[in-house]
Design an enzyme around this catalytic site. Structure first.
Site, PDB file in Angstrom:
ATOM      1  N   LYS A 175      -0.155  -4.122  -2.301  1.00  0.00           N
ATOM      2  CA  LYS A 175       0.594  -4.722  -1.197  1.00  0.00           C
ATOM      3  C   LYS A 175      -0.356  -5.408  -0.210  1.00  0.00           C
ATOM      4  CE  LYS A 175       1.994  -0.584  -0.444  1.00  0.00           C
ATOM      5  NZ  LYS A 175       2.634   0.685  -0.020  1.00  0.00           N
ATOM      6  N   THR A 206       6.473  -2.365  12.074  1.00  0.00           N
ATOM      7  CA  THR A 206       6.309  -2.279  10.621  1.00  0.00           C
ATOM      8  C   THR A 206       6.242  -0.819  10.147  1.00  0.00           C
ATOM      9  OG1 THR A 206       3.911  -2.395  10.861  1.00  0.00           O
ATOM     10  CG2 THR A 206       5.058  -4.479  10.496  1.00  0.00           C
ATOM     11  N   GLY A 208       7.038   2.169   8.263  1.00  0.00           N
ATOM     12  CA  GLY A 208       7.845   2.489   7.077  1.00  0.00           C
ATOM     13  C   GLY A 208       7.999   1.350   6.085  1.00  0.00           C
ATOM     14  N   THR A 209       7.201   0.288   6.216  1.00  0.00           N
ATOM     15  CA  THR A 209       7.328  -0.827   5.256  1.00  0.00           C
ATOM     16  C   THR A 209       7.009  -0.375   3.826  1.00  0.00           C
ATOM     17  OG1 THR A 209       5.087  -1.482   5.879  1.00  0.00           O
ATOM     18  CG2 THR A 209       6.886  -2.804   6.790  1.00  0.00           C
ATOM     19  N   GLY A 210       5.943   0.428   3.689  1.00  0.00           N
ATOM     20  CA  GLY A 210       5.532   0.863   2.351  1.00  0.00           C
ATOM     21  C   GLY A 210       6.582   1.761   1.706  1.00  0.00           C
ATOM     22  N   CYS A 211       7.139   2.682   2.512  1.00  0.00           N
ATOM     23  CA  CYS A 211       8.178   3.597   1.989  1.00  0.00           C
ATOM     24  C   CYS A 211       9.394   2.790   1.549  1.00  0.00           C
ATOM     25  CB  CYS A 211       8.618   4.587   3.080  1.00  0.00           C
ATOM     26  SG  CYS A 211       7.269   5.543   3.775  1.00  0.00           S
TER      27      CYS A 211
HETATM   28  N1  ATP Z   1       4.339  -8.544   9.011  1.00  0.00           N
HETATM   29  C1  ATP Z   1       4.843  -8.567   7.769  1.00  0.00           C
HETATM   30  N2  ATP Z   1       5.612  -9.611   7.361  1.00  0.00           N
HETATM   31  C2  ATP Z   1       6.126  -9.654   6.123  1.00  0.00           C
HETATM   32  N3  ATP Z   1       5.940  -8.703   5.203  1.00  0.00           N
HETATM   33  C3  ATP Z   1       5.158  -7.645   5.538  1.00  0.00           C
HETATM   34  C4  ATP Z   1       4.573  -7.515   6.830  1.00  0.00           C
HETATM   35  N4  ATP Z   1       3.864  -6.350   6.877  1.00  0.00           N
HETATM   36  C5  ATP Z   1       4.021  -5.780   5.671  1.00  0.00           C
HETATM   37  N5  ATP Z   1       4.768  -6.566   4.851  1.00  0.00           N
HETATM   38  C6  ATP Z   1       5.171  -6.266   3.487  1.00  0.00           C
HETATM   39  O1  ATP Z   1       5.608  -4.912   3.504  1.00  0.00           O
HETATM   40  C7  ATP Z   1       5.355  -4.290   2.247  1.00  0.00           C
HETATM   41  C8  ATP Z   1       4.539  -3.040   2.497  1.00  0.00           C
HETATM   42  O2  ATP Z   1       3.213  -3.444   2.671  1.00  0.00           O
HETATM   43  P1  ATP Z   1       2.138  -2.702   3.554  1.00  0.00           P
HETATM   44  O3  ATP Z   1       0.831  -3.249   3.152  1.00  0.00           O
HETATM   45  O4  ATP Z   1       2.551  -2.803   4.992  1.00  0.00           O
HETATM   46  O5  ATP Z   1       2.361  -1.209   3.060  1.00  0.00           O
HETATM   47  P2  ATP Z   1       1.921   0.150   3.694  1.00  0.00           P
HETATM   48  O6  ATP Z   1       0.693  -0.013   4.486  1.00  0.00           O
HETATM   49  O7  ATP Z   1       1.905   1.122   2.588  1.00  0.00           O
HETATM   50  O8  ATP Z   1       3.121   0.493   4.650  1.00  0.00           O
HETATM   51  P3  ATP Z   1       3.198   1.665   5.743  1.00  0.00           P
HETATM   52  O9  ATP Z   1       2.911   0.956   7.032  1.00  0.00           O
HETATM   53  O10 ATP Z   1       4.617   2.128   5.655  1.00  0.00           O
HETATM   54  O11 ATP Z   1       2.204   2.718   5.384  1.00  0.00           O
HETATM   55  C9  ATP Z   1       4.658  -5.356   1.406  1.00  0.00           C
HETATM   56  O12 ATP Z   1       5.642  -6.026   0.616  1.00  0.00           O
HETATM   57  C10 ATP Z   1       4.068  -6.288   2.443  1.00  0.00           C
HETATM   58  O13 ATP Z   1       3.835  -7.571   1.911  1.00  0.00           O
HETATM   59  C1  HMH Z   2       6.583  11.190   6.119  1.00  0.00           C
HETATM   60  C2  HMH Z   2       5.839   9.910   6.060  1.00  0.00           C
HETATM   61  N1  HMH Z   2       5.618   9.324   4.868  1.00  0.00           N
HETATM   62  C3  HMH Z   2       4.945   8.152   4.795  1.00  0.00           C
HETATM   63  C4  HMH Z   2       4.487   7.534   5.941  1.00  0.00           C
HETATM   64  C5  HMH Z   2       3.718   6.227   5.829  1.00  0.00           C
HETATM   65  O1  HMH Z   2       4.156   5.250   6.640  1.00  0.00           O
HETATM   66  C6  HMH Z   2       4.736   8.178   7.173  1.00  0.00           C
HETATM   67  N2  HMH Z   2       4.330   7.640   8.360  1.00  0.00           N
HETATM   68  N3  HMH Z   2       5.421   9.345   7.204  1.00  0.00           N
END
Ligand code: ATP
Ligand code: HMH
Length: 264
Positions: A175, A206, A208-211
């Site tokens: 990602k 942002t 929870g984007t990854g979840c």
């Molecule tokens: N500002 C943004 N605009 C558009 N898409 C985004 C943005 N930030 C993250 N994404 C998208 O969100 C998804 C998750 O990516 P990210 O790299 O943020 O994951 P993460 O770090 O695991 O998330 P988390 O913050 O939940 O731990 C990907 O599809 C990424 O391209």
């Molecule tokens: C419980 C939980 N899972 C994943 C993440 C990653 O964003 C978080 N902040 N909290």
């Protein structure tokens, strides 16, 4: 009519933006019946993680038995699993029940920077869970740790995804959310590469984007879409959820899971 089902194995985020809560909202919005096995309770909000209370390995096993003995999930998303003992139980149960369509988000650090995985558990994650996963979805810092490479450019992303995919023999969605100007994700599997390019939304919210991305992919696999189609649909859902302009809390706020949920 067949009802599609998905299971999230993850930590609870009491503020509702990440973890189990994000996964259940996401899977429900994808039209899939959502279930959960909770690995840990966290006391967190948009500004950070304050405390973590893990469940016992026995209790996680009991949750997984209760689910799989009754309603078989069509897909499984795995998120925060803090310790090697819990990772071991998940691997054992997923093998025992022949779980399919497993999407593994190797959660290591929260958006706020708080560690969510013990350092000695990284090996358990790669050795026990990676082989069971159809797809692994690291972000850039996680991919750097897993590959030992530094990532600045798209070329670096490609090399890291190749290295992880080849080392662990799994498909990798690297990602790109942590890059400055883009939000492009890279799918690498068995020597093939596909980019999922998305508009970068200028927002601090942002959490929870990854979840949300990994649970949307799991929900779409549960519905029978291919891996590439599921990633495509997840990326589109995520862009919409960021774009809606929800602004809650004092830190990095959560996503909007439906369009009416906005204060923009
Ligand atoms: N500002 C943004 N605009 C558009 N898409 C985004 C943005 N930030 C993250 N994404 C998208 O969100 C998804 C998750 O990516 P990210 O790299 O943020 O994951 P993460 O770090 O695991 O998330 P988390 O913050 O939940 O731990 C990907 O599809 C990424 O391209
Ligand atoms: C419980 C939980 N899972 C994943 C993440 C990653 O964003 C978080 N902040 N909290």
């Amino acid at each position: 009519m067949k009802v599609h089902t998905a299971l999230s194995i993850a930590g609870s985020d009491c503020s509702g933006g990440a973890g189990i809560q994000a996964d259940l909202k996401t899977m429900t919005m994808q039209g899939v019946y959502a279930m959960s096995a909770i690995t840990a309770l966290t006391a967190q909000n948009t500004t950070g993680v304050r405390a973590i209370q893990e469940v016992s390995p026995e209790f996680l096993g009991q949750q997984l038995d209760a689910i799989f003995e009754d309603i078989t999930p069509d897909a499984v998303k795995i998120g925060m699993v803090a310790s090697g003992e819990l990772i071991h139980v998940i691997a054992e149960k997923l093998r025992q029940y022949g779980a399919v369509n497993v999407v593994l988000d190797p959660v290591m650090v929260a958006t706020s920077g708080a560690p969510l995985l013990k350092t000695d558990a990284v090996q358990a994650l790669t050795e026990e869970l990676f082989p069971l996963a159809l797809l692994v979805t690291p972000n850039i810092p996680e991919a750097e740790l897993l590959s030992g490479l530094t990532i600045h450019t798209e070329e670096d992303m490609l090399r890291a995804a190749e290295s992880i995919g080849n080392r662990y023999d799994c498909a990798v969605l690297l990602k790109g959310g942590h890059r400055v100007n883009e939000a492009n994700d890279l799918l690498y599997r068995q020597g093939t590469v596909q980019w999922f390019r998305g508009e970068r939304i200028w927002t601090e919210n942002t959490h929870g984007t990854g979840c949300t991305l990994s649970s949307t992919i799991a929900a779409n696999l549960a519905k029978g879409f291919s891996l590439a189609e599921s990633v495509e649909r997840a990326k589109a859902y995520l862009t919409g959820a960021l774009k809606a302009g929800l602004d809650l809390g004092k830190g990095s706020g959560p996503l909007a899971h439906f369009y009416g949920l906005t204060n923009a």
